[in-house]
Design a protein around this motif. Sequence first.
Motif, mmCIF file in Angstrom:
data_model
loop_
_atom_site.group_PDB
_atom_site.id
_atom_site.type_symbol
_atom_site.label_atom_id
_atom_site.label_comp_id
_atom_site.label_asym_id
_atom_site.label_seq_id
_atom_site.Cartn_x
_atom_site.Cartn_y
_atom_site.Cartn_z
ATOM 1 N N ALA A 227 19.055 -5.473 0.500
ATOM 2 C CA ALA A 227 20.096 -4.827 1.315
ATOM 3 C C ALA A 227 19.749 -4.919 2.800
ATOM 4 O O ALA A 227 20.633 -5.151 3.639
ATOM 5 C CB ALA A 227 20.279 -3.376 0.887
ATOM 6 N N SER A 228 18.477 -4.755 3.140
ATOM 7 C CA SER A 228 18.057 -4.891 4.536
ATOM 8 C C SER A 228 18.266 -6.320 5.030
ATOM 9 O O SER A 228 18.731 -6.540 6.155
ATOM 10 C CB SER A 228 16.578 -4.513 4.691
ATOM 11 N N ALA B 226 23.004 -9.077 -10.311
ATOM 12 C CA ALA B 226 21.760 -9.475 -10.975
ATOM 13 C C ALA B 226 20.827 -8.266 -11.075
ATOM 14 O O ALA B 226 20.919 -7.323 -10.283
ATOM 15 C CB ALA B 226 21.082 -10.592 -10.186
ATOM 16 N N SER B 227 19.929 -8.325 -12.022
ATOM 17 C CA SER B 227 18.920 -7.266 -12.119
ATOM 18 C C SER B 227 18.020 -7.343 -10.890
ATOM 19 O O SER B 227 17.903 -8.404 -10.273
ATOM 20 C CB SER B 227 18.090 -7.430 -13.393
ATOM 21 N N PRO B 228 17.387 -6.234 -10.516
ATOM 22 C CA PRO B 228 16.498 -6.265 -9.348
ATOM 23 C C PRO B 228 15.416 -7.343 -9.459
ATOM 24 O O PRO B 228 15.129 -8.034 -8.487
ATOM 25 C CB PRO B 228 15.893 -4.864 -9.309
ATOM 26 N N GLU C 157 6.455 -14.236 -2.267
ATOM 27 C CA GLU C 157 5.182 -13.941 -2.944
ATOM 28 C C GLU C 157 5.428 -13.299 -4.310
ATOM 29 O O GLU C 157 4.757 -13.637 -5.292
ATOM 30 C CB GLU C 157 4.314 -13.032 -2.063
ATOM 31 N N ALA C 158 6.392 -12.395 -4.376
ATOM 32 C CA ALA C 158 6.714 -11.756 -5.657
ATOM 33 C C ALA C 158 7.247 -12.779 -6.652
ATOM 34 O O ALA C 158 6.884 -12.746 -7.838
ATOM 35 C CB ALA C 158 7.740 -10.639 -5.445
ATOM 36 N N ASN D 207 11.082 -1.882 -4.742
ATOM 37 C CA ASN D 207 12.089 -1.741 -3.682
ATOM 38 C C ASN D 207 12.876 -3.038 -3.483
ATOM 39 O O ASN D 207 13.379 -3.303 -2.389
ATOM 40 C CB ASN D 207 11.421 -1.308 -2.380
ATOM 41 N N GLY D 208 13.013 -3.836 -4.535
ATOM 42 C CA GLY D 208 13.692 -5.134 -4.424
ATOM 43 C C GLY D 208 15.113 -5.034 -3.918
ATOM 44 O O GLY D 208 15.521 -5.804 -3.048
#
Length: 155
Positions: A126-127, A37-39, A110-111, A120-121
Amino acid sequence: MNHWMWLLSLVGIPSTAVVFGTDMFFLTIGRAALRLASPSAGTEIMGFFHLFADARMPIWGVSAILSNFLFVVLSKSGQRWFYLASLLMLVLFVILYNLFSKPINRIQTEAAKTGERLDNGRELQASWDRVLLIRVPLLVVSLLAQCLALLVAQA
């Protein structure tokens, strides 16, 4: 084995399994799909997932922890150690969740609600995914300990 132990097991094992199944889904399927998927789409999807999951999943975690805690307190036999191990794995899971996953959940939620694009999506996702590599084994040990306790009680 007493009837109350069966009842607690019918709460603890499925509750742990729901949390395990959710994490296992994201470990084996969600990560791969989100990479395609796109970020911005990944952030939006995960943000809305977390909006609902963070409201609904705690009941399963609390049920699992409470049932294992009651087993530790009320059990008089050797299976108490299995429940203690299970409880410790669940507590470690919650600590990891609160330290690493929950802050990312809040940012993504929230985003998603505001339609904001996160620069930094992908890094955030990844984190979040890396923590699954620790959370899933903790849940496996918890489930196995609960099942082994039942087997020991039947012997």
